[in-house]
Design a protein around this motif. Structure first.
Motif, PDB file in Angstrom:
ATOM      1  N   TYR A 165      -3.553  -2.110   2.121  1.00 20.34           N
ATOM      2  CA  TYR A 165      -3.131  -0.751   1.515  1.00 20.34           C
ATOM      3  C   TYR A 165      -4.220   0.292   2.654  1.00 20.34           C
ATOM      4  O   TYR A 165      -5.095  -0.030   3.141  1.00 20.34           O
ATOM      5  CB  TYR A 165      -4.078  -0.907   0.346  1.00 20.34           C
ATOM      6  N   PRO A 166      -3.728   1.315   2.693  1.00 19.00           N
ATOM      7  CA  PRO A 166      -2.364   2.241   2.109  1.00 19.00           C
ATOM      8  C   PRO A 166      -1.363   1.955   2.900  1.00 19.00           C
ATOM      9  O   PRO A 166      -1.479   2.082   4.485  1.00 19.00           O
ATOM     10  CB  PRO A 166      -2.873   3.613   2.091  1.00 19.00           C
ATOM     11  N   ARG A 226       5.350   3.876   1.496  1.00 24.17           N
ATOM     12  CA  ARG A 226       6.322   3.090   0.696  1.00 24.17           C
ATOM     13  C   ARG A 226       7.535   2.788   1.156  1.00 24.17           C
ATOM     14  O   ARG A 226       8.008   1.751   0.887  1.00 24.17           O
ATOM     15  CB  ARG A 226       6.672   4.291  -0.705  1.00 24.17           C
ATOM     16  N   SER A 236       1.139   0.931  -1.822  1.00 26.93           N
ATOM     17  CA  SER A 236       1.029   2.089  -1.122  1.00 26.93           C
ATOM     18  C   SER A 236       0.442   3.135  -2.372  1.00 26.93           C
ATOM     19  O   SER A 236       0.075   4.343  -1.983  1.00 26.93           O
ATOM     20  CB  SER A 236       2.382   2.732  -1.204  1.00 26.93           C
ATOM     21  N   SER A 237      -0.195   2.574  -3.158  1.00 29.55           N
ATOM     22  CA  SER A 237      -1.066   3.062  -4.373  1.00 29.55           C
ATOM     23  C   SER A 237      -2.193   2.251  -4.607  1.00 29.55           C
ATOM     24  O   SER A 237      -2.352   1.142  -4.976  1.00 29.55           O
ATOM     25  CB  SER A 237      -0.032   3.566  -5.532  1.00 29.55           C
ATOM     26  N   LEU A 238      -3.252   3.063  -5.448  1.00 25.82           N
ATOM     27  CA  LEU A 238      -4.165   2.385  -5.839  1.00 25.82           C
ATOM     28  C   LEU A 238      -3.959   1.474  -7.251  1.00 25.82           C
ATOM     29  O   LEU A 238      -4.445   0.394  -7.519  1.00 25.82           O
ATOM     30  CB  LEU A 238      -5.401   3.410  -6.380  1.00 25.82           C
ATOM     31  N   GLU A 239      -2.921   2.271  -7.773  1.00 23.15           N
ATOM     32  CA  GLU A 239      -2.468   1.109  -8.999  1.00 23.15           C
ATOM     33  C   GLU A 239      -1.743  -0.144  -8.599  1.00 23.15           C
ATOM     34  O   GLU A 239      -2.055  -1.012  -9.321  1.00 23.15           O
ATOM     35  CB  GLU A 239      -1.407   1.926  -9.800  1.00 23.15           C
ATOM     36  N   THR A 258      -7.340   8.524  -1.007  1.00 21.94           N
ATOM     37  CA  THR A 258      -6.643   8.075   0.035  1.00 21.94           C
ATOM     38  C   THR A 258      -5.609   8.988   0.373  1.00 21.94           C
ATOM     39  O   THR A 258      -4.798   9.594  -0.538  1.00 21.94           O
ATOM     40  CB  THR A 258      -6.071   6.545  -0.216  1.00 21.94           C
ATOM     41  N   ALA A 260      -2.131  10.627   1.373  1.00 25.39           N
ATOM     42  CA  ALA A 260      -0.660  10.556   0.708  1.00 25.39           C
ATOM     43  C   ALA A 260       0.094   9.801   2.036  1.00 25.39           C
ATOM     44  O   ALA A 260      -0.260   9.938   3.053  1.00 25.39           O
ATOM     45  CB  ALA A 260       0.128  11.845   0.267  1.00 25.39           C
ATOM     46  N   ASP A 261       1.267   9.590   1.941  1.00 22.00           N
ATOM     47  CA  ASP A 261       2.222   8.656   2.731  1.00 22.00           C
ATOM     48  C   ASP A 261       2.400   9.663   4.107  1.00 22.00           C
ATOM     49  O   ASP A 261       2.188   9.213   5.304  1.00 22.00           O
ATOM     50  CB  ASP A 261       3.435   8.400   2.343  1.00 22.00           C
TER      51      ASP A 261
END
Length: 101
Positions: A30-31, A34, A59-62, A82, A84-85
């Motif tokens: 991570y990260p 996507r 790609s996300s904290l979730e 963090t 974004a892409d």
């Protein structure tokens, strides 16, 4: 001609086999943008099942929370905010994430 992603996955598998065969419970990368997560997931068929179950690209904290079983408040403060892409990819030559302190 080999795709860089295929070469990376083959090298990743080699490193995992040599260094972490039974040590790692779960590795979460991570990260990861996507689009790369989607590509990696399709390429994971070349990795042994046992290793595949131990490795996740999110790609996300979730996604980190889902893969690790941790809640958001249990994640280190350094993970907040963090990029974004598009920020990760813009002008990037390499992305290094250090483990530990």
């Amino acid at each position: 001609i080999r795709l860089p992603l295929t070469s990376f996955l083959q090298e990743f598998t080699k490193v995992m086999k040599e260094n972490y065969p039974e040590r790692a419970h779960k590795i979460v990368m991570y990260p990861v943008p996507r689009i790369i997560v989607a590509l990696v997931q399709t390429m994971m068929v070349v990795i042994p099942e046992k290793t595949r179950q131990k490795v996740s690209f999110v790609s996300s904290l979730e996604g980190v929370c889902e893969e690790t079983g941790l809640s958001m408040d249990m994640l280190p403060d350094e993970m907040a905010g963090t990029p974004a892409d598009f920020e990760v990819l813009r002008g990037a030559i390499a992305l290094e994430i250090a483990a530990g302190g």
